[in-house]
Design a protein around this motif. Structure first.
Motif, short mmCIF file in Angstrom:
data_model
loop_
_atom_site.label_atom_id
_atom_site.label_comp_id
_atom_site.label_asym_id
_atom_site.label_seq_id
_atom_site.Cartn_x
_atom_site.Cartn_y
_atom_site.Cartn_z
N ASN A 181 -36.26 7.68 81.12
CA ASN A 181 -36.73 6.36 81.42
C ASN A 181 -35.94 5.00 81.49
N ARG A 182 -34.80 5.12 80.49
CA ARG A 182 -34.35 3.88 80.65
C ARG A 182 -32.87 4.15 79.97
N ASN A 235 -29.64 2.07 78.39
CA ASN A 235 -28.70 0.83 78.31
C ASN A 235 -27.29 1.12 77.87
#
Length: 101
Positions: free
Chosen positions: A98-99, A101
């Motif tokens: 999803n993500r 970082n």
């Protein structure tokens, strides 16, 4: 004189040291509670009482959140965090990223 101690945020060490996260002041604090020292450490504790007393550490050792953020950022150039949803299908684990970082 030097002192080294392995400490954890989950529980105090056998000498009574622990990590306290103070979100209000944005600090990670090293705390000492002599009452939490194990019976095996009583001789060491007596020496501490004689030299420095058995109260909280003074001055209080700590790291600020911002200092830790910048220090870890400078040391972890090639590190990233991945957030994923996980599900099992036919005994196989599947990930949907999803993500990052």
């Amino acid at each position: 004189m030097s002192f080294r101690q392995t400490i954890s945020g989950l529980s105090r060490s056998d000498r009574g040291f622990g990590v306290v996260v103070d979100r209000r002041t944005r600090k990670v604090i090293i705390s000492f509670d002599s009452r939490q020292a194990s019976l095996e450490q009583q001789q060491w504790l007596s020496a501490v009482e004689e030299r420095a007393g058995l109260g909280e550490l003074e001055p209080e050792p700590y790291w600020g959140f911002d200092d830790l953020f910048h220090k870890t950022g400078s040391k972890l150039h090639n590190c990233f965090f991945v957030e994923a949803a996980v599900k099992k299908e036919n005994e196989e684990e599947l990930f949907k990223y999803n993500r990052i970082n």
